[in-house]
Design a protein around this motif. Structure first.
Motif, PDB file in Angstrom:
ATOM      1  N   LEU A  45      -0.100 110.328  59.649  1.00  0.00           N
ATOM      2  CA  LEU A  45      -0.537 108.875  59.186  1.00  0.00           C
ATOM      3  C   LEU A  45      -0.269 107.811  60.386  1.00  0.00           C
ATOM      4  N   ALA A  46       0.786 107.751  60.893  1.00  0.00           N
ATOM      5  CA  ALA A  46       1.200 106.968  61.912  1.00  0.00           C
ATOM      6  C   ALA A  46       0.296 107.082  63.267  1.00  0.00           C
ATOM      7  N   GLY A  47      -0.127 108.419  63.508  1.00  0.00           N
ATOM      8  CA  GLY A  47      -1.107 108.620  64.460  1.00  0.00           C
ATOM      9  C   GLY A  47      -2.281 108.123  64.204  1.00  0.00           C
ATOM     10  N   ILE A  48      -2.685 108.301  63.055  1.00  0.00           N
ATOM     11  CA  ILE A  48      -4.083 107.552  62.558  1.00  0.00           C
ATOM     12  C   ILE A  48      -4.091 105.994  62.887  1.00  0.00           C
ATOM     13  N   ALA A  49      -2.922 105.424  62.345  1.00  0.00           N
ATOM     14  CA  ALA A  49      -2.981 104.183  62.306  1.00  0.00           C
ATOM     15  C   ALA A  49      -2.787 103.520  64.100  1.00  0.00           C
ATOM     16  N   ALA A  50      -2.029 104.244  64.828  1.00  0.00           N
ATOM     17  CA  ALA A  50      -2.019 104.032  65.995  1.00  0.00           C
ATOM     18  C   ALA A  50      -3.051 104.199  66.932  1.00  0.00           C
ATOM     19  N   LEU A  51      -3.986 105.118  66.419  1.00  0.00           N
ATOM     20  CA  LEU A  51      -5.141 105.648  67.170  1.00  0.00           C
ATOM     21  C   LEU A  51      -6.054 104.437  66.778  1.00  0.00           C
ATOM     22  N   THR A  52      -6.146 103.970  65.651  1.00  0.00           N
ATOM     23  CA  THR A  52      -7.044 103.030  64.970  1.00  0.00           C
ATOM     24  C   THR A  52      -6.658 101.561  65.753  1.00  0.00           C
ATOM     25  N   ILE A  53      -5.503 101.387  65.636  1.00  0.00           N
ATOM     26  CA  ILE A  53      -5.059 100.050  66.157  1.00  0.00           C
ATOM     27  C   ILE A  53      -5.349  99.875  67.608  1.00  0.00           C
ATOM     28  N   GLY A  54      -5.082 101.178  68.426  1.00  0.00           N
ATOM     29  CA  GLY A  54      -5.399 100.960  69.853  1.00  0.00           C
ATOM     30  C   GLY A  54      -7.047 101.032  70.279  1.00  0.00           C
ATOM     31  N   LEU A  55      -7.672 101.632  69.289  1.00  0.00           N
ATOM     32  CA  LEU A  55      -9.056 101.499  69.608  1.00  0.00           C
ATOM     33  C   LEU A  55      -9.740 100.083  69.240  1.00  0.00           C
ATOM     34  N   VAL A  56      -9.098  99.480  68.340  1.00  0.00           N
ATOM     35  CA  VAL A  56      -9.564  98.187  68.011  1.00  0.00           C
ATOM     36  C   VAL A  56      -9.281  97.186  69.067  1.00  0.00           C
ATOM     37  N   ILE A  57      -8.102  97.441  69.629  1.00  0.00           N
ATOM     38  CA  ILE A  57      -7.505  96.674  70.555  1.00  0.00           C
ATOM     39  C   ILE A  57      -8.433  96.625  71.925  1.00  0.00           C
ATOM     40  N   VAL A  58      -8.518  97.959  72.497  1.00  0.00           N
ATOM     41  CA  VAL A  58      -9.332  98.312  73.673  1.00  0.00           C
ATOM     42  C   VAL A  58     -10.737  97.938  73.373  1.00  0.00           C
ATOM     43  N   HIS A  59     -11.301  97.983  72.419  1.00  0.00           N
ATOM     44  CA  HIS A  59     -12.680  97.833  71.969  1.00  0.00           C
ATOM     45  C   HIS A  59     -12.841  96.119  72.327  1.00  0.00           C
ATOM     46  N   ALA A  60     -11.891  95.526  71.634  1.00  0.00           N
ATOM     47  CA  ALA A  60     -12.161  94.029  71.813  1.00  0.00           C
ATOM     48  C   ALA A  60     -11.525  93.326  72.854  1.00  0.00           C
ATOM     49  N   PHE A  85      -1.172 111.529  70.525  1.00  0.00           N
ATOM     50  CA  PHE A  85      -0.049 112.519  70.544  1.00  0.00           C
ATOM     51  C   PHE A  85       0.539 112.919  69.292  1.00  0.00           C
ATOM     52  N   ARG A  86       0.497 112.042  68.600  1.00  0.00           N
ATOM     53  CA  ARG A  86       1.133 112.237  67.071  1.00  0.00           C
ATOM     54  C   ARG A  86       0.242 113.217  66.410  1.00  0.00           C
ATOM     55  N   ILE A  87      -1.244 112.855  66.436  1.00  0.00           N
ATOM     56  CA  ILE A  87      -2.068 113.862  65.502  1.00  0.00           C
ATOM     57  C   ILE A  87      -2.169 115.263  66.340  1.00  0.00           C
ATOM     58  N   LEU A  88      -2.217 115.342  67.565  1.00  0.00           N
ATOM     59  CA  LEU A  88      -2.371 116.590  68.256  1.00  0.00           C
ATOM     60  C   LEU A  88      -1.215 117.551  68.452  1.00  0.00           C
ATOM     61  N   ALA A  89      -0.046 117.005  68.610  1.00  0.00           N
ATOM     62  CA  ALA A  89       1.389 117.469  68.755  1.00  0.00           C
ATOM     63  C   ALA A  89       2.529 117.325  67.896  1.00  0.00           C
ATOM     64  N   PRO A  90       2.230 117.152  66.607  1.00  0.00           N
ATOM     65  CA  PRO A  90       3.363 116.795  65.787  1.00  0.00           C
ATOM     66  C   PRO A  90       4.623 117.505  65.919  1.00  0.00           C
ATOM     67  N   GLN A  91       4.748 118.798  66.302  1.00  0.00           N
ATOM     68  CA  GLN A  91       5.894 119.491  66.616  1.00  0.00           C
ATOM     69  C   GLN A  91       6.566 118.864  67.719  1.00  0.00           C
ATOM     70  N   LEU A  92       5.904 118.564  68.706  1.00  0.00           N
ATOM     71  CA  LEU A  92       6.526 118.082  69.760  1.00  0.00           C
ATOM     72  C   LEU A  92       6.990 116.710  69.668  1.00  0.00           C
ATOM     73  N   VAL A  93       6.332 115.900  68.968  1.00  0.00           N
ATOM     74  CA  VAL A  93       6.791 114.573  68.519  1.00  0.00           C
ATOM     75  C   VAL A  93       8.148 114.598  67.854  1.00  0.00           C
ATOM     76  N   ILE A  94       8.263 115.786  66.797  1.00  0.00           N
ATOM     77  CA  ILE A  94       9.641 115.793  66.261  1.00  0.00           C
ATOM     78  C   ILE A  94      10.761 116.129  67.073  1.00  0.00           C
ATOM     79  N   LYS A  95      10.546 116.924  67.965  1.00  0.00           N
ATOM     80  CA  LYS A  95      11.528 117.327  69.240  1.00  0.00           C
ATOM     81  C   LYS A  95      11.768 116.275  69.659  1.00  0.00           C
ATOM     82  N   ILE A  96      10.945 115.505  70.411  1.00  0.00           N
ATOM     83  CA  ILE A  96      11.190 114.401  71.029  1.00  0.00           C
ATOM     84  C   ILE A  96      11.994 113.250  70.361  1.00  0.00           C
ATOM     85  N   ALA A  97      11.648 113.133  69.159  1.00  0.00           N
ATOM     86  CA  ALA A  97      12.184 111.991  68.292  1.00  0.00           C
ATOM     87  C   ALA A  97      13.883 112.542  67.892  1.00  0.00           C
ATOM     88  N   GLN A  98      13.809 113.739  67.647  1.00  0.00           N
ATOM     89  CA  GLN A  98      15.241 114.374  67.461  1.00  0.00           C
ATOM     90  C   GLN A  98      16.151 113.928  68.401  1.00  0.00           C
TER      91      GLN A  98
END
Length: 130
Positions: A45-60, A85-98
């Motif tokens: 969900l954080a990935g979807i939110a970040a992707l959406t926010i990023g697209l809105v910013i870049v579009h505008a 990154f969060r949507i496509l590689a969640p396992q890697l996100v967990i490793k980096i975060a930890q």
């Protein structure tokens, strides 16, 4: 420049508050981050939110000028990259975060950088600096 100021006025205060939370409550922030890092649903969900926010910013605001508004464009592209990154590689996100949660300096450094960036964007967004 109106779009730049509008977006800076939104991003800046959020960065400032988040940074202050990180710096004033590091143990609490680490607990939140640890819980989030162990939730595939939250990462997605954080990935979807970040992707959406990023697209809105870049579009505008896909403005590549050598001036402060380029910070907003870079922020938008980083949000897109982070969302993907969060949507496509969640396992890697967990490793980096930890691994990041295991050491305190990145938390403090990230908080300081976010506070400085948030303060600057807030100042530009509300016309305190032109």
């Amino acid at each position: 420049m109106e779009t730049s100021e509008y977006i800076a006025g939104l991003i800046g205060p959020v960065l400032m508050v988040t940074a202050l939370s990180m710096l004033l409550n590091p143990d609490f922030f680490k607990k939140i981050a640890a819980e989030a890092a162990n939730s595939f649903a939250l990462i997605y969900l954080a990935g979807i939110a970040a992707l959406t926010i990023g697209l809105v910013i870049v579009h505008a605001h896909n403005t590549w000028v050598w001036d402060w508004p380029v910070i907003i464009t870079i922020f938008g592209w980083l949000a897109i990259a982070g969302g993907l990154f969060r949507i496509l590689a969640p396992q890697l996100v967990i490793k980096i975060a930890q691994s990041m949660l295991d050491s305190k300096p990145p938390l403090i450094a990230g908080g300081v950088v976010a506070l400085l960036l948030g303060t600057a964007l807030t100042a530009f967004g509300y016309g305190l600096i032109t």
